[in-house]
Write an enzyme that holds these catalytic residues in place. Structure first.
Site, PDB file in Angstrom:
ATOM      1  N   TYR A 280       6.769  -6.044  -7.321  1.00 10.76           N
ATOM      2  CA  TYR A 280       8.055  -5.358  -5.694  1.00 10.76           C
ATOM      3  C   TYR A 280       8.640  -6.000  -5.309  1.00 10.76           C
ATOM      4  CZ  TYR A 280       3.712  -1.817  -6.703  1.00 10.76           C
ATOM      5  OH  TYR A 280       3.374  -1.068  -7.529  1.00 10.76           O
TER       6      TYR A 280
ATOM      7  N   ASN B 260      -2.413   1.625 -14.626  1.00 15.70           N
ATOM      8  CA  ASN B 260      -1.659   2.362 -15.327  1.00 15.70           C
ATOM      9  C   ASN B 260      -2.583   2.591 -16.202  1.00 15.70           C
ATOM     10  OD1 ASN B 260      -0.344   3.414 -13.217  1.00 15.70           O
ATOM     11  ND2 ASN B 260       1.306   1.673 -13.639  1.00 15.70           N
TER      12      ASN B 260
ATOM     13  N   GLN C 215      -5.883   1.512 -11.047  1.00 18.55           N
ATOM     14  CA  GLN C 215      -5.124   1.921 -10.493  1.00 18.55           C
ATOM     15  C   GLN C 215      -3.990   3.159 -11.085  1.00 18.55           C
ATOM     16  OE1 GLN C 215      -1.076   0.669  -7.934  1.00 18.55           O
ATOM     17  NE2 GLN C 215      -3.712  -0.312  -6.573  1.00 18.55           N
TER      18      GLN C 215
ATOM     19  N   TRP D 178      -2.206   5.315  -6.526  1.00 13.27           N
ATOM     20  CA  TRP D 178      -1.333   4.935  -6.199  1.00 13.27           C
ATOM     21  C   TRP D 178      -0.297   6.205  -5.736  1.00 13.27           C
ATOM     22  CZ3 TRP D 178       3.006   6.362  -8.909  1.00 13.27           C
ATOM     23  CH2 TRP D 178       2.829   6.500 -10.520  1.00 13.27           C
TER      24      TRP D 178
ATOM     25  N   LEU E  96       0.425  10.150  -1.370  1.00 10.97           N
ATOM     26  CA  LEU E  96       0.527  11.592  -0.721  1.00 10.97           C
ATOM     27  C   LEU E  96       1.694  12.479  -1.391  1.00 10.97           C
ATOM     28  CD1 LEU E  96       0.832   9.807   2.666  1.00 10.97           C
ATOM     29  CD2 LEU E  96      -0.973  11.420   1.960  1.00 10.97           C
TER      30      LEU E  96
ATOM     31  N   SER F 298       3.975   2.749   3.929  1.00  5.98           N
ATOM     32  CA  SER F 298       4.770   3.177   4.697  1.00  5.98           C
ATOM     33  C   SER F 298       5.706   2.215   5.060  1.00  5.98           C
ATOM     34  CB  SER F 298       3.870   4.116   6.194  1.00  5.98           C
ATOM     35  OG  SER F 298       5.263   4.373   7.193  1.00  5.98           O
TER      36      SER F 298
ATOM     37  N   GLN G 154       0.096   3.780  11.387  1.00  2.00           N
ATOM     38  CA  GLN G 154      -1.128   4.368  12.526  1.00  2.00           C
ATOM     39  C   GLN G 154      -1.600   6.220  12.399  1.00  2.00           C
ATOM     40  OE1 GLN G 154      -2.447   2.282  15.485  1.00  2.00           O
ATOM     41  NE2 GLN G 154      -4.029   3.939  14.942  1.00  2.00           N
TER      42      GLN G 154
ATOM     43  N   ASN H  96      -2.017   7.252   9.966  1.00  3.65           N
ATOM     44  CA  ASN H  96      -3.000   6.912   8.198  1.00  3.65           C
ATOM     45  C   ASN H  96      -4.161   6.412   8.654  1.00  3.65           C
ATOM     46  OD1 ASN H  96      -0.499   7.950   6.877  1.00  3.65           O
ATOM     47  ND2 ASN H  96       0.003   5.923   6.161  1.00  3.65           N
TER      48      ASN H  96
END
Length: 336
Positions: free
Chosen positions: A76, A164, A189, A215, A218, A263, A270, A272
């Site tokens: 990342y 994964n 994960q 992961w 949403l 996010s 907040q 979440n």
């Protein structure tokens, strides 16, 4: 001068009080891992954050709102932002480092490097990491795992997990990690959400002594907001005076999943964590279960992954983070 000192001291004490009150007022459920370690169930993800500065701002905001779990990765390219936010928050709030859970991941290009975790700690600016994953089930996983076990024994890492490794084509290395290693994985994960509930995978993962961490809980950017527009989820949300995202996160929590929604928006950060206060009825949980299509938004192909992970990371070459971010975005776009 005394008056000025008194004002400064009062402001500092007020900041600490606010952070402590937030910590006390926000539900922060914990999950006990199979090695006995307690892990905060809910956290913030940092995948596809633009750079270290955006990551720093987002993680610091999350910590101030009561988050105590941060998920990042070498790939990342924002570990420095995570470490900076944790240090600043601990200084301003009085919260101890031990109260904050930090997860990161090794990229396949560094699986065979004995100093990879030392470098990870350096990027984060931390003495130890709570959980480390091999990021993908390709490359020299066995050497990576031995290096990770050595890091646990040296006190540099607390827990090991898999990222994964549930995908088709990874069965052999998954079984090796679960059955043949000295220090067992305690978390796996994977992508998981109401449209891809991964029921068979979840059953096996739990049977093998691991917590499921989700992961894209949403749906992620690749979903184009499909879950958030779902009529049934929005109907349940209306009954709870909540958002669709909050209902999905509450559903995950009640199933015992660890969840790490990403996010950068303070309002969403907040909302979440506020979802941890929502409890769905049994009937609503059944309605959510009925949404399952076992349809992932990221169409993972292990052979394509073998090719993608051959690209070295920007800090392993003379490339730029922008180039790497674009490459990841292109990879995601190709799997839609």
């Amino acid at each position: 001068m005394r008056k000025l000192f008194s004002v400064i001291f009062a402001l500092f004490a007020f900041t600490i009080s606010l952070a402590q009150n937030a910590q006390q007022s926000v539900p922060n459920p914990q999950l006990q891992l199979s090695n006995g370690v307690m892990m905060p169930q809910f956290g913030i993800g940092t995948f596809m954050m633009r750079d270290n500065e955006e990551c720093y701002q987002s993680v610091l905001t999350a910590l101030r709102k009561g988050y105590r779990h941060i998920d990042t990765a070498h790939a990342y390219q924002c570990e420095q932002g995570v470490g900076r936010a944790v240090k600043e928050f601990c200084t301003e709030s009085g919260v101890k480092r031990e109260e904050i859970w930090i997860t990161s991941k090794l990229w396949p290009s560094e699986y065979d490097k004995p100093d990879a975790i030392d470098k990870m700690c350096q990027r984060l600016g931390l003495d130890y990491i709570d959980l480390v994953y091999p990021h993908q089930p390709v490359g020299d996983v066995k050497t990576a795992w031995k290096n990770m076990e050595n890091a646990v024994k040296a006190g540099k890492v607390r827990c090991l997990g898999l990222s994964n490794f549930e995908v088709a084509g990874a069965e052999e290395i998954y079984d090796w990690c679960v059955n043949e290693t000295e220090i067992k994985p305690v978390v796996l994960q994977m992508e998981c959400h109401p449209y891809a509930q991964r029921q068979k995978e979840c059953e096996k993962i739990r049977k093998d002594g691991m917590v499921v961490e989700c992961w894209y809980p949403l749906g992620g950017a690749m979903s184009r907001g499909a879950l958030l527009k779902d009529p049934m989820i929005n109907e349940i949300a209306k009954a709870h005076n909540a958002t669709a995202a909050q209902i999905i996160l509450a559903w995950h929590r009640q199933l015992g999943h660890s969840i790490i929604p990403k996010s950068t928006n303070p309002q969403h950060i907040q909302e979440n964590i506020d979802a941890m206060s929502i409890t769905l009825t049994d009937a609503e949980m059944q309605q959510m279960a009925g949404l399952n299509k076992e349809e992932r938004f990221y169409k993972m192909d292990i052979e394509a992954t073998r090719q993608f992970v051959n690209f070295p990371l920007p800090d392993e070459q003379d490339g730029s983070n922008e180039d790497w971010q674009n490459r990841m975005k292109n990879e995601l776009d190709s799997r839609k």
